[in-house]
Scaffold this motif. Structure first.
Motif, mmCIF file in Angstrom:
data_model
loop_
_atom_site.group_PDB
_atom_site.id
_atom_site.type_symbol
_atom_site.label_atom_id
_atom_site.label_comp_id
_atom_site.label_asym_id
_atom_site.label_seq_id
_atom_site.Cartn_x
_atom_site.Cartn_y
_atom_site.Cartn_z
ATOM 1 N N PRO A 403 -38.738 125.694 53.356
ATOM 2 C CA PRO A 403 -37.906 125.560 52.159
ATOM 3 C C PRO A 403 -38.352 126.542 51.075
ATOM 4 O O PRO A 403 -39.545 126.814 50.900
ATOM 5 C CB PRO A 403 -38.121 124.109 51.728
ATOM 6 C CG PRO A 403 -38.603 123.406 52.954
ATOM 7 C CD PRO A 403 -39.381 124.409 53.723
ATOM 8 N N ALA A 404 -37.366 127.100 50.353
ATOM 9 C CA ALA A 404 -37.648 128.027 49.252
ATOM 10 C C ALA A 404 -36.604 127.799 48.170
ATOM 11 O O ALA A 404 -35.527 127.233 48.417
ATOM 12 C CB ALA A 404 -37.614 129.471 49.755
ATOM 13 N N PHE A 405 -36.938 128.240 46.945
ATOM 14 C CA PHE A 405 -35.964 128.135 45.871
ATOM 15 C C PHE A 405 -34.780 129.037 46.156
ATOM 16 O O PHE A 405 -34.940 130.208 46.563
ATOM 17 C CB PHE A 405 -36.583 128.513 44.522
ATOM 18 C CG PHE A 405 -37.548 127.481 44.010
ATOM 19 C CD1 PHE A 405 -37.119 126.196 43.722
ATOM 20 C CD2 PHE A 405 -38.884 127.794 43.815
ATOM 21 C CE1 PHE A 405 -37.999 125.235 43.260
ATOM 22 C CE2 PHE A 405 -39.776 126.835 43.345
ATOM 23 C CZ PHE A 405 -39.347 125.558 43.071
ATOM 24 N N ALA A 406 -33.577 128.506 45.960
ATOM 25 C CA ALA A 406 -32.359 129.239 46.271
ATOM 26 C C ALA A 406 -32.151 130.338 45.245
ATOM 27 O O ALA A 406 -32.296 130.131 44.037
ATOM 28 C CB ALA A 406 -31.162 128.298 46.272
ATOM 29 N N ALA A 407 -31.800 131.540 45.726
ATOM 30 C CA ALA A 407 -31.620 132.685 44.842
ATOM 31 C C ALA A 407 -30.469 132.455 43.861
ATOM 32 O O ALA A 407 -30.500 132.942 42.724
ATOM 33 C CB ALA A 407 -31.397 133.952 45.651
ATOM 34 N N ASP A 408 -29.424 131.724 44.301
ATOM 35 C CA ASP A 408 -28.283 131.506 43.410
ATOM 36 C C ASP A 408 -28.542 130.386 42.408
ATOM 37 O O ASP A 408 -27.642 130.007 41.650
ATOM 38 C CB ASP A 408 -27.020 131.228 44.217
ATOM 39 C CG ASP A 408 -27.137 129.969 45.079
ATOM 40 O OD1 ASP A 408 -28.233 129.378 45.121
ATOM 41 O OD2 ASP A 408 -26.131 129.590 45.716
#
Length: 414
Positions: A403-408
């Motif tokens: 999981p990663a922070f969403a770019a949008d």
């Protein structure tokens, strides 16, 4: 039943009865005076043989206080019960002046107690003649006079309250006095049929479902439209069942047909997004819900399970995603649409901001538009979340292996 003169009528009836009968029992008492004063004032200005009748306590009658009045309230009618009271009296005797006062006072007390013993039920004619306009004699229960035994400790406390020297006395109880309630009585119409086709009461042997657990997808803290939740519990089934989502922000609950879960004792519930349901944006509202399982077999009463809390996260879009350092104007859209009265905050990095404006387009299929002003933004990458009634949007991209922070969901400030 009787009117508000009932207490006074009882006292006056007792006084008249004692004054009329005591001299007949003992001719030495032909000058007897019967008073109704508090014991500390009763003897002032009087030197004749005297009996004082004092009402010292009024208590509720436990047997009558919750009963409907016979003859006035029929089965199915509702009416406040009468004011049912027991009256507690103390009688105190005096002789004449100071000479042989004690001996004569004993005769006064004995004559009074004998009178009350022989006439333990008050006569209706005596009650009617005691006080004009009273209707105590017409109540359904007769007024009875009975001795009220008291211990030495109770007598000591009683005479201490009178603030006068103790004299030989006796206590009596008059029961029961029923005073009419002035509140309105309601009489419903008769029942013509019991349910559809006069089928009467429905019964079922099955137990309602019990929900024990609610699982969000990917261990998220909330669910979004377009995702599934899993309900776990007992007596769960999909036949004639609906998952009912209730919120204080909605005019009516949202019912969703559940599907069988992958494991025994579970159900899977899909929350349709705007792709599956064009009205999803207006059907739901972001925030806190409760979810229950409603089972309604045809022709039988519905059974509703217990409720579990659920958070529905808003889905947001941001613009711009890049900006120069300084004061920043940020535009968001929120799906599902916001409702009046919802508490809305923007979490810009670690800053908490309130919206400058919130608008819902006239087209109910369109999301809510929000505008925020973020002052003094320095260079950096800021993750953005929208918090609605305590439910935060989810700024995480789960498409990769980690999981990663969403770019949008981030704003890059340079």
């Amino acid at each position: 039943m009787s009117n508000v003169l009932a207490i006074a009528a009882t006292t006056r009836t007792l006084r008249n009865l004692l004054l009329a009968q005591m001299p007949v029992l003992d001719t030495e008492l032909n000058d007897l005076e019967v008073t109704l004063q508090p014991p500390d004032l009763a003897r002032k200005g009087i030197s004749k043989a005297q009996l004082n009748l004092f009402l010292y306590q009024v208590v509720a009658n436990a047997a009558w206080r919750n009963l409907d009045m016979p003859g006035q309230v029929r089965p199915g009618d509702t009416a406040p019960p009468p004011l049912a009271l027991n009256l507690h009296y103390v009688i105190t005797a005096w002789g004449r002046g100071d000479s042989d006062s004690d001996a004569l006072s004993h005769r006064v007390l004995a004559a009074a107690m004998s009178t009350l013993h022989d006439r333990a039920v008050l006569d209706g004619n005596d009650i009617r003649n005691a006080l004009p306009d009273n209707d105590l004699a017409t109540q359904v229960e007769r007024v009875r006079i009975t001795p009220l035994p008291q211990s030495v400790d109770e007598l000591s406390k009683l005479w201490t309250a009178f603030q006068t020297n103790y004299r030989t006395s006796a206590a009596y109880e008059a029961t029961v006095v029923l005073i009419d309630s002035q509140a309105a009585m309601r009489a419903p119409l008769p029942v013509l049929r019991r349910g559809a086709q006069d089928r009467g009461v429905f019964t079922t042997a099955s137990a309602a479902a019990v929900l024990d657990a609610l699982t969000y997808p990917r261990t998220q803290p909330a669910v979004r439209l377009g995702e599934d939740i899993v309900l776990g519990g007992r007596q769960l089934g999909v036949e004639n069942a609906l998952a009912r989502f209730s919120s204080l922000r909605l005019d009516a609950p949202v019912d969703v047909v559940p599907l069988a879960g992958d494991a025994a004792g579970t159900l899977r519930v899909h929350l349709a997004n705007t792709t599956d349901d064009v009205d999803a944006a207006s059907r739901w509202a972001p925030g806190i819900y409760t979810v229950a399982l409603l089972v309604q077999p045809p022709g039988l009463p519905a059974l509703l399970s217990n409720e579990l809390p659920l958070a529905l996260a808003p889905i947001i879009t941001l613009s711009p995603l890049t900006a120069a350092a300084g004061d920043l104007g940020l535009n968001l859209t929120c799906t599902p649409r916001l409702r009046d009265g919802q508490r809305v905050f923007l979490l810009f990095g670690d800053r908490l901001l309130t919206p400058q404006s919130i608008s819902n387009p006239s087209d109910t299929q369109q999301p809510t538009a929000l505008v925020f002003q973020v002052p003094g933004v320095t260079a950096g990458t800021y993750t953005v979340r929208l918090r609605v009634d305590g439910a935060d949007s989810i700024p995480v991209d789960f498409s990769g292996s980690v999981p990663a922070f969403a770019a949008d969901q981030q704003v890059i400030v340079t």
